[in-house]
Write a protein that holds these residues in place. Structure first.
Motif, PDB file in Angstrom:
ATOM      1  N   VAL A   1      52.899  92.886  38.862  1.00  0.00           N
ATOM      2  CA  VAL A   1      52.756  93.528  37.548  1.00  0.00           C
ATOM      3  C   VAL A   1      53.745  92.925  36.557  1.00  0.00           C
ATOM      4  N   ARG A   2      54.989  92.732  37.012  1.00  0.00           N
ATOM      5  CA  ARG A   2      56.015  92.171  36.120  1.00  0.00           C
ATOM      6  C   ARG A   2      55.669  90.757  35.688  1.00  0.00           C
ATOM      7  N   ARG A   3      55.222  89.935  36.647  1.00  0.00           N
ATOM      8  CA  ARG A   3      54.967  88.527  36.334  1.00  0.00           C
ATOM      9  C   ARG A   3      53.703  88.330  35.497  1.00  0.00           C
ATOM     10  N   THR A   4      52.708  89.155  35.711  1.00  0.00           N
ATOM     11  CA  THR A   4      51.435  88.959  35.010  1.00  0.00           C
ATOM     12  C   THR A   4      51.372  89.697  33.685  1.00  0.00           C
ATOM     13  N   GLY A   5      52.130  90.782  33.567  1.00  0.00           N
ATOM     14  CA  GLY A   5      52.041  91.600  32.362  1.00  0.00           C
ATOM     15  C   GLY A   5      50.806  92.479  32.319  1.00  0.00           C
ATOM     16  N   LEU A   6      50.066  92.528  33.426  1.00  0.00           N
ATOM     17  CA  LEU A   6      48.858  93.340  33.500  1.00  0.00           C
ATOM     18  C   LEU A   6      49.215  94.765  33.919  1.00  0.00           C
ATOM     19  N   PRO A   7      48.372  95.738  33.551  1.00  0.00           N
ATOM     20  CA  PRO A   7      48.624  97.121  33.997  1.00  0.00           C
ATOM     21  C   PRO A   7      48.604  97.223  35.517  1.00  0.00           C
ATOM     22  N   LYS A   8      49.388  98.143  36.046  1.00  0.00           N
ATOM     23  CA  LYS A   8      49.493  98.306  37.495  1.00  0.00           C
ATOM     24  C   LYS A   8      48.135  98.581  38.127  1.00  0.00           C
ATOM     25  N   ALA A   9      47.342  99.450  37.519  1.00  0.00           N
ATOM     26  CA  ALA A   9      46.030  99.778  38.079  1.00  0.00           C
ATOM     27  C   ALA A   9      45.133  98.552  38.119  1.00  0.00           C
ATOM     28  N   THR A  10      45.217  97.700  37.098  1.00  0.00           N
ATOM     29  CA  THR A  10      44.405  96.475  37.055  1.00  0.00           C
ATOM     30  C   THR A  10      44.813  95.518  38.163  1.00  0.00           C
ATOM     31  N   VAL A  11      46.126  95.311  38.326  1.00  0.00           N
ATOM     32  CA  VAL A  11      46.605  94.409  39.371  1.00  0.00           C
ATOM     33  C   VAL A  11      46.182  94.927  40.743  1.00  0.00           C
ATOM     34  N   HIS A  12      46.306  96.223  40.954  1.00  0.00           N
ATOM     35  CA  HIS A  12      45.934  96.806  42.249  1.00  0.00           C
ATOM     36  C   HIS A  12      44.447  96.601  42.523  1.00  0.00           C
ATOM     37  N   ARG A  13      43.606  96.801  41.519  1.00  0.00           N
ATOM     38  CA  ARG A  13      42.154  96.653  41.700  1.00  0.00           C
ATOM     39  C   ARG A  13      41.758  95.199  41.930  1.00  0.00           C
ATOM     40  N   VAL A  14      42.267  94.297  41.087  1.00  0.00           N
ATOM     41  CA  VAL A  14      41.885  92.888  41.202  1.00  0.00           C
ATOM     42  C   VAL A  14      42.467  92.276  42.473  1.00  0.00           C
ATOM     43  N   ALA A  15      43.693  92.634  42.812  1.00  0.00           N
ATOM     44  CA  ALA A  15      44.287  92.127  44.054  1.00  0.00           C
ATOM     45  C   ALA A  15      43.479  92.590  45.255  1.00  0.00           C
ATOM     46  N   GLY A  16      42.955  93.800  45.205  1.00  0.00           N
ATOM     47  CA  GLY A  16      42.096  94.278  46.279  1.00  0.00           C
ATOM     48  C   GLY A  16      40.838  93.444  46.419  1.00  0.00           C
ATOM     49  N   ASP A  17      40.241  93.074  45.276  1.00  0.00           N
ATOM     50  CA  ASP A  17      39.059  92.203  45.320  1.00  0.00           C
ATOM     51  C   ASP A  17      39.409  90.830  45.898  1.00  0.00           C
ATOM     52  N   LEU A  18      40.597  90.326  45.559  1.00  0.00           N
ATOM     53  CA  LEU A  18      41.031  89.024  46.082  1.00  0.00           C
ATOM     54  C   LEU A  18      41.263  89.100  47.591  1.00  0.00           C
ATOM     55  N   VAL A  19      41.750  90.228  48.069  1.00  0.00           N
ATOM     56  CA  VAL A  19      41.916  90.424  49.515  1.00  0.00           C
ATOM     57  C   VAL A  19      40.554  90.420  50.195  1.00  0.00           C
ATOM     58  N   THR A  20      39.591  91.117  49.602  1.00  0.00           N
ATOM     59  CA  THR A  20      38.241  91.172  50.170  1.00  0.00           C
ATOM     60  C   THR A  20      37.630  89.783  50.285  1.00  0.00           C
ATOM     61  N   ASN A  21      37.943  88.928  49.327  1.00  0.00           N
ATOM     62  CA  ASN A  21      37.376  87.574  49.305  1.00  0.00           C
ATOM     63  C   ASN A  21      38.288  86.533  49.948  1.00  0.00           C
ATOM     64  N   ARG A  22      39.304  86.977  50.691  1.00  0.00           N
ATOM     65  CA  ARG A  22      40.198  86.112  51.468  1.00  0.00           C
ATOM     66  C   ARG A  22      40.981  85.124  50.604  1.00  0.00           C
ATOM     67  N   LEU A  23      41.271  85.525  49.386  1.00  0.00           N
ATOM     68  CA  LEU A  23      42.127  84.705  48.535  1.00  0.00           C
ATOM     69  C   LEU A  23      43.556  85.246  48.523  1.00  0.00           C
ATOM     70  N   LEU A  24      43.719  86.511  48.884  1.00  0.00           N
ATOM     71  CA  LEU A  24      45.022  87.114  49.117  1.00  0.00           C
ATOM     72  C   LEU A  24      44.975  87.875  50.438  1.00  0.00           C
ATOM     73  N   ASP A  25      46.146  88.026  51.074  1.00  0.00           N
ATOM     74  CA  ASP A  25      46.313  88.907  52.222  1.00  0.00           C
ATOM     75  C   ASP A  25      47.223  90.050  51.811  1.00  0.00           C
ATOM     76  N   ARG A  26      46.930  91.259  52.307  1.00  0.00           N
ATOM     77  CA  ARG A  26      47.800  92.398  52.065  1.00  0.00           C
ATOM     78  C   ARG A  26      48.722  92.590  53.275  1.00  0.00           C
ATOM     79  N   THR A  27      50.014  92.737  53.020  1.00  0.00           N
ATOM     80  CA  THR A  27      50.998  92.949  54.085  1.00  0.00           C
ATOM     81  C   THR A  27      51.770  94.231  53.803  1.00  0.00           C
ATOM     82  N   ASN A  28      52.661  94.586  54.714  1.00  0.00           N
ATOM     83  CA  ASN A  28      53.493  95.774  54.518  1.00  0.00           C
ATOM     84  C   ASN A  28      54.410  95.643  53.308  1.00  0.00           C
ATOM     85  N   LEU A  29      54.728  94.391  52.947  1.00  0.00           N
ATOM     86  CA  LEU A  29      55.658  94.144  51.839  1.00  0.00           C
ATOM     87  C   LEU A  29      54.950  93.838  50.527  1.00  0.00           C
ATOM     88  N   GLY A  30      53.650  93.651  50.563  1.00  0.00           N
ATOM     89  CA  GLY A  30      52.933  93.328  49.332  1.00  0.00           C
ATOM     90  C   GLY A  30      51.760  92.407  49.591  1.00  0.00           C
TER      91      GLY A  30
END
Length: 256
Positions: A35-64
Motif C-alpha cells: 500500500v505504501r509503495r503503490t499509493g493504492l487504497p488498502k482494499a484495492t491492493v488486497h483485492r488485486v493481489a488476491g487476483d494475482l495470487v489466483t493467477n500464480r503471479l504472486l504467492d501469499r505467505t504468512n508475512l505477506g
C-alpha cells in the motif's frame, strides 16, 4: 530509466503497479508495504493481489506476498533474452573457467543495463549485480560498451541527463564519459574502475549485430581491486563476445 507509470484507472494498471513495487532485493512484502509503495487504497491492493495470487503471479505467505514462479515462467518465454541466453551460456561458462572471476551477460534497456545472466564461483567478488537486476549504463563497463555501440540519439540522452554518483569514483562529468565512450568504440572494450561499487573493477566487450555497428548485448568480467587487472582479460572477454556475435549472426542467417 524508470518505467512509465501504469494507468491506475484500469485493473491491469493496478496489477502492474503492484508487481513493479517489488525490487530485486525484496523477498516478501507485507500488505501495508505494498500500500505504501503503490499509493493504492488498502482494499484495492488486497483485492488485486488476491487476483494475482489466483493467477500464480504472486504467492501469499504468512508475512505477506512474494513474486510467484508464474512470473518466472513468463519471463523465460521472452524470446529475445531466452534465445540470447541459450546461445551465450557456453561462452559465459568457458570465460568463467578461464578467469574464475564473475562473468555477466547484459542488455541495454533505456538508460539501464539489465543483467540477463551472472556466473561466479566461491571466490567471486561481492557485486551489486544480479540476474534481472538493473544498473545505470554510465557506471558499469557493460553499460558503457552498450552505450558506445548505441545510436547517437541514445548517447546524447544519457550524456545530457544527470549522471548518478554511485561511488566517489563514478564518472558524473558528461565530457569525460563521452571520451570513454569514444575510446570504447575504437578499442572494442570498456572499463569500470570502482564506479558502480567500491572495490570492483570490470572489463566488457560488445556482442555485435550483423554489420558490427550496434550491440545486441555485452559480456563482462568483474573482479576485486588488488587481485583483478581488467587489462589482463581484454583478449578473453573480447573473444567470448566475438564468438557469441558470430554464432548469433549464423543463427539469424539460417532462420531468415
Amino acid at each position: 530509466m524508470p518505467h512509465e507509470p501504469a494507468d491506475l484507472d484500469t485493473v491491469l494498471g493496478k496489477a502492474v503497479t503492484i508487481l513493479r513495487a517489488f525490487t530485486v532485493d525484496d523477498q516478501v512484502l507485507s500488505l501495508a508495504e505494498l500500500v505504501r509503495r503503490t499509493g493504492l487504497p488498502k482494499a484495492t491492493v488486497h483485492r488485486v493481489a488476491g487476483d494475482l495470487v489466483t493467477n500464480r503471479l504472486l504467492d501469499r505467505t504468512n508475512l505477506g506476498y512474494r513474486l510467484s514462479g508464474g512470473l518466472f515462467e513468463l519471463g523465460m518465454r521472452a524470446s529475445v533474452e531466452r534465445s540470447l541466453l541459450e546461445l551465450a551460456m557456453p561462452f559465459l561458462q568457458d570465460l568463467y573457467e578461464r578467469t574464475h572471476e564473475t562473468v555477466h551477460l547484459g542488455v541495454r534497456e533505456g538508460h539501464d543495463v539489465v543483467y540477463v545472466a551472472k556466473i561466479g564461483g566461491h571466490r567471486q567478488a561481492k557485486t551489486p549485480s544480479r540476474p534481472g537486476g538493473r544498473m545505470p549504463v554510465h557506471c558499469t563497463a557493460i553499460g558503457k560498451i552498450l552505450l558506445a555501440f548505441s545510436d547517437p540519439e541514445v548517447q546524447q540522452e544519457v550524456l545530457s541527463s544527470p549522471l548518478e554518483r554511485r561511488t566517489p569514483h563514478t564518472i558524473v562529468a558528461a565530457g569525460l564519459l563521452e571520451r570513454q565512450l569514444n575510446a570504447a568504440l575504437e578499442n572494442g572494450v570498456a572499463f569500470e574502475r570502482e564506479e558502480s561499487a567500491v572495490g570492483l573493477q570490470c572489463v566488457a566487450a560488445p556482442v555485435l549485430a550483423e554489420g558490427g555497428d550496434r550491440a545486441l548485448a555485452a559480456i563482462s568480467v568483474t573482479g576485486p581491486v588488488g587481485r583483478f587487472r581488467p587489462e589482463a582479460h581484454v583478449t578473453l572477454v573480447r573473444a567470448a563476445a566475438q564468438g557469441l556475435s558470430s554464432l548469433a549472426s549464423r543463427r539469424r542467417s539460417l532462420s531468415s
